[in-house]
Scaffold this motif. Structure first.
Motif, PDB file in Angstrom:
ATOM      1  N   ASP A  93     -21.156  -1.363 -11.894  1.00 44.81           N
ATOM      2  CA  ASP A  93     -21.640  -0.633 -13.071  1.00 44.81           C
ATOM      3  C   ASP A  93     -20.990  -1.171 -14.342  1.00 44.81           C
ATOM      4  OD1 ASP A  93     -23.580   1.251 -12.287  1.00 44.81           O
ATOM      5  OD2 ASP A  93     -22.044   2.592 -11.465  1.00 44.81           O
ATOM      6  N   GLU A  94     -19.661  -1.348 -14.282  1.00 43.21           N
ATOM      7  CA  GLU A  94     -18.951  -1.842 -15.462  1.00 43.21           C
ATOM      8  C   GLU A  94     -19.351  -3.272 -15.779  1.00 43.21           C
ATOM      9  OE1 GLU A  94     -14.457  -2.260 -17.373  1.00 43.21           O
ATOM     10  OE2 GLU A  94     -14.702  -1.437 -15.350  1.00 43.21           O
ATOM     11  N   ALA A  95     -19.484  -4.104 -14.743  1.00 42.66           N
ATOM     12  CA  ALA A  95     -19.903  -5.489 -14.954  1.00 42.66           C
ATOM     13  C   ALA A  95     -21.273  -5.535 -15.630  1.00 42.66           C
ATOM     14  CB  ALA A  95     -19.940  -6.233 -13.620  1.00 42.66           C
ATOM     15  N   GLN A  96     -22.151  -4.666 -15.204  1.00 39.44           N
ATOM     16  CA  GLN A  96     -23.493  -4.604 -15.776  1.00 39.44           C
ATOM     17  C   GLN A  96     -23.430  -4.167 -17.236  1.00 39.44           C
ATOM     18  OE1 GLN A  96     -27.291  -3.539 -13.344  1.00 39.44           O
ATOM     19  NE2 GLN A  96     -26.468  -1.626 -14.116  1.00 39.44           N
ATOM     20  N   THR A  97     -22.591  -3.188 -17.518  1.00 39.51           N
ATOM     21  CA  THR A  97     -22.426  -2.694 -18.888  1.00 39.51           C
ATOM     22  C   THR A  97     -21.895  -3.783 -19.804  1.00 39.51           C
ATOM     23  OG1 THR A  97     -22.024  -0.426 -18.123  1.00 39.51           O
ATOM     24  CG2 THR A  97     -21.233  -0.993 -20.328  1.00 39.51           C
ATOM     25  N   ARG A  98     -21.020  -4.624 -19.264  1.00 38.60           N
ATOM     26  CA  ARG A  98     -20.408  -5.682 -20.071  1.00 38.60           C
ATOM     27  C   ARG A  98     -21.279  -6.928 -20.189  1.00 38.60           C
ATOM     28  NH1 ARG A  98     -13.960  -6.219 -19.755  1.00 38.60           N
ATOM     29  NH2 ARG A  98     -13.349  -4.134 -19.059  1.00 38.60           N
ATOM     30  N   GLY A  99     -22.439  -6.918 -19.567  1.00 40.34           N
ATOM     31  CA  GLY A  99     -23.345  -8.049 -19.711  1.00 40.34           C
ATOM     32  C   GLY A  99     -23.087  -9.200 -18.774  1.00 40.34           C
ATOM     33  N   ILE A 100     -22.383  -8.943 -17.671  1.00 38.63           N
ATOM     34  CA  ILE A 100     -22.146 -10.001 -16.684  1.00 38.63           C
ATOM     35  C   ILE A 100     -23.476 -10.318 -15.997  1.00 38.63           C
ATOM     36  CG2 ILE A 100     -20.772 -10.695 -14.699  1.00 38.63           C
ATOM     37  CD1 ILE A 100     -19.279  -9.926 -17.427  1.00 38.63           C
ATOM     38  N   ASP A 101     -23.743 -11.603 -15.781  1.00 37.76           N
ATOM     39  CA  ASP A 101     -25.049 -12.030 -15.284  1.00 37.76           C
ATOM     40  C   ASP A 101     -25.122 -12.128 -13.768  1.00 37.76           C
ATOM     41  OD1 ASP A 101     -26.405 -12.945 -17.975  1.00 37.76           O
ATOM     42  OD2 ASP A 101     -24.361 -13.758 -17.996  1.00 37.76           O
ATOM     43  N   TYR A 102     -24.061 -12.651 -13.159  1.00 34.00           N
ATOM     44  CA  TYR A 102     -24.102 -12.946 -11.734  1.00 34.00           C
ATOM     45  C   TYR A 102     -22.858 -12.410 -11.043  1.00 34.00           C
ATOM     46  CZ  TYR A 102     -26.936 -16.632 -13.968  1.00 34.00           C
ATOM     47  OH  TYR A 102     -27.824 -17.319 -14.758  1.00 34.00           O
ATOM     48  N   ILE A 103     -22.972 -12.224  -9.729  1.00 37.39           N
ATOM     49  CA  ILE A 103     -21.844 -11.809  -8.902  1.00 37.39           C
ATOM     50  C   ILE A 103     -21.665 -12.818  -7.767  1.00 37.39           C
ATOM     51  CG2 ILE A 103     -20.926 -10.053  -7.332  1.00 37.39           C
ATOM     52  CD1 ILE A 103     -20.957  -9.089 -10.204  1.00 37.39           C
ATOM     53  N   VAL A 104     -20.422 -13.262  -7.568  1.00 36.18           N
ATOM     54  CA  VAL A 104     -20.078 -14.070  -6.397  1.00 36.18           C
ATOM     55  C   VAL A 104     -19.613 -13.078  -5.336  1.00 36.18           C
ATOM     56  CG1 VAL A 104     -18.711 -15.976  -5.477  1.00 36.18           C
ATOM     57  CG2 VAL A 104     -19.374 -15.971  -7.895  1.00 36.18           C
ATOM     58  N   ALA A 105     -20.464 -12.816  -4.355  1.00 34.63           N
ATOM     59  CA  ALA A 105     -20.220 -11.755  -3.374  1.00 34.63           C
ATOM     60  C   ALA A 105     -19.484 -12.307  -2.158  1.00 34.63           C
ATOM     61  CB  ALA A 105     -21.544 -11.128  -2.949  1.00 34.63           C
ATOM     62  N   LEU A 106     -18.274 -11.796  -1.936  1.00 36.20           N
ATOM     63  CA  LEU A 106     -17.405 -12.302  -0.879  1.00 36.20           C
ATOM     64  C   LEU A 106     -16.835 -11.153  -0.048  1.00 36.20           C
ATOM     65  CD1 LEU A 106     -15.347 -14.552  -3.304  1.00 36.20           C
ATOM     66  CD2 LEU A 106     -17.113 -15.400  -1.745  1.00 36.20           C
ATOM     67  N   ARG A 107     -16.580 -11.427   1.217  1.00 35.78           N
ATOM     68  CA  ARG A 107     -15.838 -10.439   2.003  1.00 35.78           C
ATOM     69  C   ARG A 107     -14.412 -10.357   1.487  1.00 35.78           C
ATOM     70  NH1 ARG A 107     -13.224 -11.590   7.699  1.00 35.78           N
ATOM     71  NH2 ARG A 107     -11.810 -12.547   6.183  1.00 35.78           N
ATOM     72  N   GLY A 108     -13.793 -11.518   1.276  1.00 36.28           N
ATOM     73  CA  GLY A 108     -12.411 -11.581   0.823  1.00 36.28           C
ATOM     74  C   GLY A 108     -11.455 -11.846   1.964  1.00 36.28           C
ATOM     75  N   ASP A 109     -10.299 -12.390   1.627  1.00 36.46           N
ATOM     76  CA  ASP A 109      -9.284 -12.696   2.641  1.00 36.46           C
ATOM     77  C   ASP A 109      -8.520 -11.436   3.033  1.00 36.46           C
ATOM     78  OD1 ASP A 109      -9.881 -15.434   2.604  1.00 36.46           O
ATOM     79  OD2 ASP A 109      -8.560 -15.759   0.878  1.00 36.46           O
ATOM     80  N   PRO A 110      -8.005 -11.395   4.260  1.00 37.18           N
ATOM     81  CA  PRO A 110      -7.171 -10.255   4.660  1.00 37.18           C
ATOM     82  C   PRO A 110      -5.979 -10.110   3.711  1.00 37.18           C
ATOM     83  CG  PRO A 110      -7.722 -11.608   6.566  1.00 37.18           C
ATOM     84  CD  PRO A 110      -8.166 -12.373   5.348  1.00 37.18           C
ATOM     85  N   PRO A 111      -5.552  -8.899   3.423  1.00 37.14           N
ATOM     86  CA  PRO A 111      -4.391  -8.706   2.540  1.00 37.14           C
ATOM     87  C   PRO A 111      -3.163  -9.446   3.062  1.00 37.14           C
ATOM     88  CG  PRO A 111      -5.513  -6.631   2.934  1.00 37.14           C
ATOM     89  CD  PRO A 111      -6.123  -7.629   3.865  1.00 37.14           C
ATOM     90  N   LYS A 112      -2.301  -9.835   2.152  1.00 35.46           N
ATOM     91  CA  LYS A 112      -1.084 -10.561   2.511  1.00 35.46           C
ATOM     92  C   LYS A 112      -0.279  -9.775   3.544  1.00 35.46           C
ATOM     93  CE  LYS A 112       2.755 -13.076   0.362  1.00 35.46           C
ATOM     94  NZ  LYS A 112       3.452 -13.386  -0.910  1.00 35.46           N
ATOM     95  N   GLY A 113       0.166 -10.479   4.589  1.00 36.86           N
ATOM     96  CA  GLY A 113       0.938  -9.841   5.647  1.00 36.86           C
ATOM     97  C   GLY A 113       0.100  -9.394   6.819  1.00 36.86           C
ATOM     98  N   THR A 114      -1.225  -9.539   6.703  1.00 34.15           N
ATOM     99  CA  THR A 114      -2.116  -9.199   7.808  1.00 34.15           C
ATOM    100  C   THR A 114      -2.909 -10.432   8.221  1.00 34.15           C
ATOM    101  OG1 THR A 114      -3.933  -8.536   6.351  1.00 34.15           O
ATOM    102  CG2 THR A 114      -2.347  -6.839   6.979  1.00 34.15           C
ATOM    103  N   GLU A 115      -3.350 -10.453   9.465  1.00 33.71           N
ATOM    104  CA  GLU A 115      -4.052 -11.627   9.983  1.00 33.71           C
ATOM    105  C   GLU A 115      -5.556 -11.411  10.093  1.00 33.71           C
ATOM    106  OE1 GLU A 115      -2.312 -12.850  13.638  1.00 33.71           O
ATOM    107  OE2 GLU A 115      -0.361 -13.320  12.752  1.00 33.71           O
ATOM    108  N   THR A 116      -5.993 -10.182  10.173  1.00 33.88           N
ATOM    109  CA  THR A 116      -7.415  -9.915  10.316  1.00 33.88           C
ATOM    110  C   THR A 116      -7.886  -8.962   9.232  1.00 33.88           C
ATOM    111  OG1 THR A 116      -6.989  -8.082  11.845  1.00 33.88           O
ATOM    112  CG2 THR A 116      -7.388 -10.265  12.811  1.00 33.88           C
ATOM    113  N   PHE A 117      -9.135  -9.102   8.864  1.00 36.72           N
ATOM    114  CA  PHE A 117      -9.717  -8.244   7.833  1.00 36.72           C
ATOM    115  C   PHE A 117     -10.030  -6.867   8.409  1.00 36.72           C
ATOM    116  CE2 PHE A 117     -13.298  -6.339   5.659  1.00 36.72           C
ATOM    117  CZ  PHE A 117     -12.937  -6.460   4.329  1.00 36.72           C
ATOM    118  N   GLN A 118      -9.636  -5.839   7.688  1.00 38.25           N
ATOM    119  CA  GLN A 118      -9.942  -4.471   8.080  1.00 38.25           C
ATOM    120  C   GLN A 118     -10.556  -3.759   6.877  1.00 38.25           C
ATOM    121  OE1 GLN A 118      -9.649  -3.062  11.078  1.00 38.25           O
ATOM    122  NE2 GLN A 118      -8.748  -4.885  12.035  1.00 38.25           N
ATOM    123  N   ALA A 119     -11.768  -3.258   7.043  1.00 39.20           N
ATOM    124  CA  ALA A 119     -12.400  -2.512   5.954  1.00 39.20           C
ATOM    125  C   ALA A 119     -11.703  -1.171   5.773  1.00 39.20           C
ATOM    126  CB  ALA A 119     -13.875  -2.290   6.265  1.00 39.20           C
TER     127      ALA A 119
END
Length: 288
Positions: A93-119
């Protein structure tokens, strides 16, 4: 102009990736480099998004300022890490309000200190789910997703990795931008595999010039990108920073020229907030 249309015209479209500086002085320096990079007529700029959303505000500040300075489209990275769906929607919502055009959509790396991604509870597990969210609720955004010429480090095998990529594209991604690589043969093999898998959106190679060998080894090890032995040998043969810079830039320039000859629709450069390497490697290169 739609995101995909940048890559459907003749010539090779280029784009640059930035990261959010930690200080005001860093942002000021970055904007000076952005002005220099604009001279190469990029189609857009992107800015990364810190681990766990740690640069949430700064990322949007950077891309908003880049758009004001350059008049060009901009993209914000967005990951699923540490965020509920509601928090992701707030960011969009904020990105849209600020006029951002595109999104690079990523899962992302696991947080530091962890080996597997947990939602997190109420969050998303996969990048294709994030693409689906954007497509369903924020239809005006162009969407870029990541591809891995040398296979994502968590993937069981290349086929599984490619199946994951197809899910992201089928969910509504417009463009695939690849992880960095240093052997173009890896990209061409990946591109052919994408076509075989029925992935028809533009596949854009990502290039990071090796300007400091120790730094390059660290970055390459994080994403499991192989550095060719010829390039390693040349870098190891000298401790001179200027020599390493020239060797790395020359290699990236050769990659660029070869990619253009092989009809890539565009090239995405990871510039690490600097302009000098990009200026050297693109000088005189025919992008048309």
């Amino acid at each position: 102009m739609s995101l995909e249309s940048h890559f459907n015209s003749s010539g090779c479209a280029i784009s640059f990736e930035l990261f959010p500086p930690k200080t005001e002085a860093g942002i000021e320096t970055l904007m000076k480099n952005v002005k220099r990079l604009k001279e190469f007529n990029p189609t857009f700029f992107t800015c990364t998004y810190g681990a766990g959303g740690s640069t949430r505000g700064t990322t949007l500040d950077v891309v908003e300022q880049v758009k004001q300075i350059t008049g060009l489209p901009v993209a914000s990275h967005l990951t699923c890490v540490g965020s509920t769906v509601a928090q992701l929607e707030d960011y969009l919502d904020e990105a849209q309000t600020r006029g951002i055009d595109y999104i690079v959509a990523l899962r992302g790396d696991p947080p530091k200190g962890t080996e597997t991604f947990q939602a997190v509870e109420g969050g998303l597990r996969y990048a294709n789910e994030l693409v689906e969210l954007i497509r369903s609720r924020f239809k005006n955004f162009g969407i870029l997703v990541a591809g891995y010429p040398e296979v994502h480090q968590e993937a069981v095998d290349a086929k599984t990795d490619l199946d994951n990529l197809k899910r992201k594209v089928d969910a509504g991604a417009d463009v695939v931008v690849t992880q960095l690589f240093y052997d173009n043969a890896d990209f061409y093999r990946f591109r052919d595999d994408c076509v075989t898998a029925g992935i028809s959106v533009p596949i854009v190679p990502g290039i990071l010039p090796v300007t400091n060998f120790k730094q390059a080894l660290r970055i390459a090890s994080m994403c499991k990108a192989a550095i060719p032995s010829v390039l390693c040998d040349a870098m190891n043969a000298t401790d001179c920073e200027d020599s390493q810079f020239k060797i790395g830039v020359d290699h990236a320039r050769e990659q660029t020229i070869d990619l253009i000859k092989n009809d890539v629709p565009g090239i995405h450069y990871y510039v690490l907030n600097k302009s000098d390497a990009a200026e050297k490697l693109l000088d005189g290169v025919d992008l048309n």
